[in-house]
Write a protein that holds these residues in place. Structure first.
Motif, PDB file in Angstrom:
ATOM      1  N   MET A  79       0.829  -1.194   0.000  1.00  0.00           N
ATOM      2  CA  MET A  79       0.000   0.000   0.000  1.00  0.00           C
ATOM      3  C   MET A  79       0.867   1.250   0.000  1.00  0.00           C
ATOM      4  O   MET A  79       2.038   1.208   0.356  1.00  0.00           O
ATOM      5  N   THR A  80       0.269   2.356  -0.424  1.00  0.00           N
ATOM      6  CA  THR A  80       0.902   3.660  -0.306  1.00  0.00           C
ATOM      7  C   THR A  80      -0.074   4.549   0.435  1.00  0.00           C
ATOM      8  O   THR A  80      -1.232   4.652   0.037  1.00  0.00           O
ATOM      9  N   VAL A  81       0.382   5.153   1.520  1.00  0.00           N
ATOM     10  CA  VAL A  81      -0.503   5.978   2.336  1.00  0.00           C
ATOM     11  C   VAL A  81      -0.098   7.441   2.170  1.00  0.00           C
ATOM     12  O   VAL A  81       1.093   7.757   2.113  1.00  0.00           O
ATOM     13  N   HIS A  82      -1.098   8.316   2.063  1.00  0.00           N
ATOM     14  CA  HIS A  82      -0.831   9.747   1.947  1.00  0.00           C
ATOM     15  C   HIS A  82      -1.398  10.440   3.179  1.00  0.00           C
ATOM     16  O   HIS A  82      -2.599  10.377   3.429  1.00  0.00           O
ATOM     17  N   PHE A  83      -0.513  11.085   3.927  1.00  0.00           N
ATOM     18  CA  PHE A  83      -0.944  11.777   5.134  1.00  0.00           C
ATOM     19  C   PHE A  83      -1.127  13.259   4.836  1.00  0.00           C
ATOM     20  O   PHE A  83      -0.789  13.740   3.757  1.00  0.00           O
ATOM     21  N   SER A  84      -1.657  13.985   5.807  1.00  0.00           N
ATOM     22  CA  SER A  84      -1.798  15.429   5.688  1.00  0.00           C
ATOM     23  C   SER A  84      -1.507  16.020   7.055  1.00  0.00           C
ATOM     24  O   SER A  84      -1.398  15.281   8.034  1.00  0.00           O
ATOM     25  N   SER A  87      -3.719  14.616   9.712  1.00  0.00           N
ATOM     26  CA  SER A  87      -3.776  13.203  10.089  1.00  0.00           C
ATOM     27  C   SER A  87      -2.478  12.818  10.791  1.00  0.00           C
ATOM     28  O   SER A  87      -1.461  13.503  10.674  1.00  0.00           O
ATOM     29  N   GLU A  90       0.300   7.346  10.857  1.00  0.00           N
ATOM     30  CA  GLU A  90       0.145   6.024  11.449  1.00  0.00           C
ATOM     31  C   GLU A  90      -0.994   5.304  10.738  1.00  0.00           C
ATOM     32  O   GLU A  90      -2.000   5.916  10.397  1.00  0.00           O
TER      33      GLU A  90
ATOM     34  N   SER B  65      -5.393   9.273   2.892  1.00  0.00           N
ATOM     35  CA  SER B  65      -5.810   8.399   1.798  1.00  0.00           C
ATOM     36  C   SER B  65      -4.773   7.315   1.613  1.00  0.00           C
ATOM     37  O   SER B  65      -3.624   7.470   2.014  1.00  0.00           O
ATOM     38  N   CYS B  66      -5.177   6.216   1.025  1.00  0.00           N
ATOM     39  CA  CYS B  66      -4.186   5.208   0.678  1.00  0.00           C
ATOM     40  C   CYS B  66      -4.563   4.470  -0.586  1.00  0.00           C
ATOM     41  O   CYS B  66      -5.733   4.294  -0.891  1.00  0.00           O
ATOM     42  N   ASP B  67      -3.525   4.100  -1.330  1.00  0.00           N
ATOM     43  CA  ASP B  67      -3.661   3.290  -2.530  1.00  0.00           C
ATOM     44  C   ASP B  67      -3.390   1.861  -2.107  1.00  0.00           C
ATOM     45  O   ASP B  67      -2.337   1.566  -1.546  1.00  0.00           O
ATOM     46  N   ARG B  81      -5.713   7.795  12.478  1.00  0.00           N
ATOM     47  CA  ARG B  81      -6.126   8.903  13.336  1.00  0.00           C
ATOM     48  C   ARG B  81      -6.042  10.215  12.574  1.00  0.00           C
ATOM     49  O   ARG B  81      -5.115  10.434  11.809  1.00  0.00           O
TER      50      ARG B  81
END
Lengths: 130, 111
Positions: A79-84, A87, A90, B65-67, B81
């Motif tokens: 997976m690839t997670v995009h934070f901001s 957020s 984690e 978001s996640c791919d 969170r």
């Protein structure tokens, strides 16, 4: 912390995980550390392995993106997670592991640098059956 | 599996927070996450069908978001969170390989 080329982690990979890391970092090196990976040491069922990954950060230096790969699944990507800024860096999910292998996390930090960590998961029953 | 749209299950640990505090979300959605690696009884590859993207938007702005890849288990579970800056609608979207979307909204309050 020791600085290692991110690719060296996955040099023994059986799939495209090293290429995925390279594409993610743009060939830059990633420093080892700063990522907490919580996975079972031994996963009885590779179909659903609980995984928590969190990237340490501060208000000024935090993770913006997180790539997770597995080095012996049929395909490397997990997976690839995009934070901001709104957020927490984690994520907790459940993944498939075809066999005993390393799970590698690479995080892109807000200053453009990369950090990485890896954990080995021993799998009793593979999760890509059929 | 039935063709009915899967209904996501979403749990927030709280819906009202002070500014700077975090809300933990636990989400689960029914989905086979067919990996595209398996073969059926006659040896034909079963086509891939997974949830390829999960997005959480607060007032239209993506906060998390996640791919996803086939290495995510069936019935994908996602726990994360957020630290919301403002009250508003938190919209969660699961995007299937076939282009269909499953959406769920929650109202949250920052006091």
């Amino acid at each position: 912390a020791a600085v290692l080329p991110a690719q060296s982690f996955a040099q023994a990979a059986k799939n495209n995980s090293a290429d995925l890391i390279k594409a993610f970092t743009g060939g830059k090196t990633a420093a080892a550390a700063k990522i907490k990976m919580d996975l079972p040491e031994i996963a009885e069922n590779g179909n659903t392995v609980p995984m928590t990954v969190s990237v340490e950060g501060t208000k000024d230096l935090y993770a913006t993106d997180l790539l997770i790969v597995a080095d012996a699944n049929p395909q490397g990507g997990v997976m690839t997670v995009h934070f901001s800024p709104e957020s927490v860096a984690e994520v907790n999910t459940r993944i498939r592991c075809a066999e005993t292998q390393n799970i590698i996390a690479v995080a892109k930090m807000s200053d453009g640098s990369f950090v990485t960590a890896q954990r080995e998961v021993k799998v009793t029953i593979g999760g890509c059956g059929g | 599996m039935s063709d009915a749209k899967p209904r996501p299950r979403v749990r927030l640990d709280k819906k009202e927070v002070k500014k700077g505090e975090t809300i933990e979300l636990k989400t689960l959605i029914q989905h086979t996450m067919e990996s595209g690696q398996r073969k059926d009884a006659s040896g034909n590859t079963i086509p891939r069908k997974i949830i390829k993207q999960f997005t959480a938007e607060l007032n239209g702005k993506t906060v998390f978001s996640c791919d996803l890849e086939p290495a995510i288990s069936a019935n994908p579970y996602m726990q994360f969170r957020i630290r919301p800056d403002a009250s508003g609608t938190l919209k969660l979207t699961w995007l299937d390989d076939d282009g269909s979307k499953i959406e769920h909204s929650e109202e949250i309050k920052v006091v």
